[in-house]
Design a protein around this motif. Structure first.
Motif, PDB file in Angstrom:
ATOM      1  N   GLU A 163      -1.396  -0.033   7.161  1.00  0.00           N
ATOM      2  CA  GLU A 163      -1.955   1.140   7.846  1.00  0.00           C
ATOM      3  C   GLU A 163      -3.230   0.773   8.615  1.00  0.00           C
ATOM      4  O   GLU A 163      -3.407   1.165   9.771  1.00  0.00           O
ATOM      5  N   ARG A 177       7.500   4.654  10.443  1.00  0.00           N
ATOM      6  CA  ARG A 177       7.059   4.180   9.121  1.00  0.00           C
ATOM      7  C   ARG A 177       8.224   4.250   8.150  1.00  0.00           C
ATOM      8  O   ARG A 177       9.058   5.142   8.247  1.00  0.00           O
ATOM      9  N   ILE A 219       5.086  -0.278   8.786  1.00  0.00           N
ATOM     10  CA  ILE A 219       4.787   0.454  10.022  1.00  0.00           C
ATOM     11  C   ILE A 219       5.180  -0.424  11.207  1.00  0.00           C
ATOM     12  O   ILE A 219       4.848  -1.605  11.249  1.00  0.00           O
TER      13      ILE A 219
END
Length: 78
Positions: free
Chosen positions: A7, A24, A30
């Motif tokens: 993140e 995601r 991600i």
């Protein structure tokens, strides 16, 4: 790319490199893109089964129209 904190790393690529988030996974991975190049930031975890479990680049994936044609062209070189 394996990351302890995907993140935070995705935030860097979005804010500093102008990339956009594509999606995601439930596991915390991600994917970001610049419109032509996609980068998936995998959350470092044993389930990935990587031979070397350290953060950093591990694989390069290339999209092709036909795996069979690409493989045949590759084999012609050898």
């Amino acid at each position: 790319m394996l990351s302890q904190e995907p993140e935070s790393l995705a935030g860097f690529y979005v804010q500093k490199c102008g990339m956009k988030e594509l999606g995601r996974s439930q596991a915390g991975d991600i994917t970001v893109t610049d419109g032509g190049f996609n980068l998936t930031l995998f959350k470092l975890r044993p389930e990935l089964g990587e031979p070397h479990m350290e953060a950093g680049f591990h694989h390069l994936g290339i999209a092709v129209d036909s795996v069979e044609e690409t493989e045949a062209r590759y084999l012609e070189c050898y």
